[in-house]
Write a protein that holds these residues in place. Sequence first.
Motif: not given
Lengths: 530, 159
Positions: A8, A101, A105-111, A132-134
């Motif tokens: 990302h 996370a 990373q959490r600021l962007f909803g990422l991991v 991305r988490k998925e």
Amino acid sequence: MNDWKRQHPASIFISFINNVKQMIITFIAIFIFGQSQTTGSFYYLIFFGAILLFSIGSGFIGWWKFKYILRQDELQIKQGLIFRKNRFIRKDRIQSIDINAKLLQRLFGLVEVRIETAGGGNEPEFRIVALRKEEAEQIKKQLLKKYKMKTKLESDEQSVNNEDFNEKLPKEEEEEFYSSDGTETKEYQLEEVSEDMEEEEEKKPEYQWELGNRRLFVAALTSSGVGIAATFIAAIMSQAPQFLPDWLFESVIGWFLESSVLLIGGTIVFVLLTAWLFTLVGTLLKYGLFKLTKIKDEIHISRGVIDQRQLTLNASRITAVRIVQSPLRQLFRYVSVYVESAGGGTKEEDLSTVLIPLCKRMDVPEILNQIIPDFAFTPTYEGIPKESLRRYMIKLIVPPVVVAGVATYFLPYGWIAFVLPIVGAVIGYFQYKSAGISLHKEFLCIKSRVISKTEVFIPRKRIQDMESTQNVLQKLDQLYTIHVSVLTSMMGKTFSLRHISLSQIEKGHMWYSYQEEFLQSADKKTSTDL
Amino acid sequence: MRPTPDQALDERTLTVWKIAAAIGSILYFVFPAAYWGALKFWEFPDWIFYALIFVAILFALINIFFIQKLQWSRWRYKIYDNEVELMHGVFVVRRVIIPMIRVQHVDTRQGPIMRYYKLASVTISTAATTHEIPGLSLEKAGTLRDHIAQLAREADPNE
């Protein structure tokens, strides 16, 4: 799925921030020392600007040149602009995959995905910083699926996997599988196994342990980081005058000089309180939502409120268990339990892993029995000889006496420093009282204290070597120090117990020796003279 | 009571150590050199310079002719079928037991001085630590390496 992929784009920002975080100390140092020369400030600005630009640039290149691809049985990663690196991570070599996370990373909803491989020299682990988490879940599923399929195939071909750490899990599965339908074709088997895997993932964990709010709070209240935090805050406060306007600074100093000892004491108390508050909040955030689950041979630990971390340990790779009790926690019989393991472990924790942040000492065997049953026992320690007492005490008395002597000579009120040797003597006495050794069947247990009391349980088969040392002073009293080394992630770790008796060291050697004649004390010799 | 290991290092090792110690002793002369440099700028008494040189020479001599010899004479090792035992040290006596099944690899290595004297040292690595037998004749080091490697291979992994 078969295309090269990038992370990302937020990874640019994340690596930039991480860079800045690392440089911040340099920033501060230059800022403080650079204060006096105002003429240079313009150059500093350019300098910082250049550094910032460079970080952004390298972040961008890092993102641009970082590509990964999932293939049949490996994950391939390309990275680097000038020094290009091409890494192949074979799926059957993967030890664990953790999805973290962290705050950024959490600021962007990422991991962040952390892949740990068996052995492998300097870089046993691998990170993809922003996904991305998925997508991360997808990778994890894919890699784990293939991993199991692969080992399955290997065992079909009856090839021996020498990584004894990996063996247990796939083998069990194999048995399950054969009992259900052993006559199918190979291709069908593959699908079958992967389905098995998914089922397994949803399977209930065998054991679960949560820290809970009450214990979390006690852990935070009794955390021992206060000293470090206090020095840090004191350091900041001592630098603060530089940032304050002169008039304020002068009036504060004037006020300070006029005021009493009481006020100075008050300031110290204030600093300590703030420090304590900091560590309190720090511990709360670090160990909040702490949960430990055990599924088959794997121990999953997730923790953290803002920086959410996930750790996976393989129970069969644990090389030692450490039970630590700080004096404050000792009052309430609370302990924390760490494990050393080959692979896993974080730098912040001295390359070991917190298994249980806080629990009562008496509950430890019960909890360990659920997680790592081999380590669930309460050893009875044998104390060390009374000659050791003076060794422990002298070591902590002599240097402070010298310091105090110097202080008395040079400083007003320096004689107060003679409190230090007394404190040293008390600590030395308790170090002596705490020390103990136990050979509990296949385990060597060592109990010792620096400030905190530590118990270590080490299985004989995990001990890489045993060493005894005796220095000139120890020789006077026939005392020895015992050292044993175990493997932890990347490097070894040595545990020692100082000042044990001759018979204790002999017993230790005898217990550890792999040479039959030393085990049974028979005196036939089968050594080769080279 | 466990017997102490009885194999000594090669005699030429002592010579190598003496040479190495002599080279290392140059470090002691840093202090008189620094003082001599300081004399150019400040007026310090000369005799300290000579005293420092004297001390440096004394240290070097003690190190070369006394400590190295002691160290060499205290070095003992023994290879059993199932373990290696090392014992050495003057001020701190160390005694190490390395089981064969924990041995990961064995190397021989040589420095330039050792090469001249046809010596080699054998290093034994476990997963966590590395130990060295620091001076054997070339042939002996070779056979020892192969012997330990052989024993390590044969060691019963189920133990």
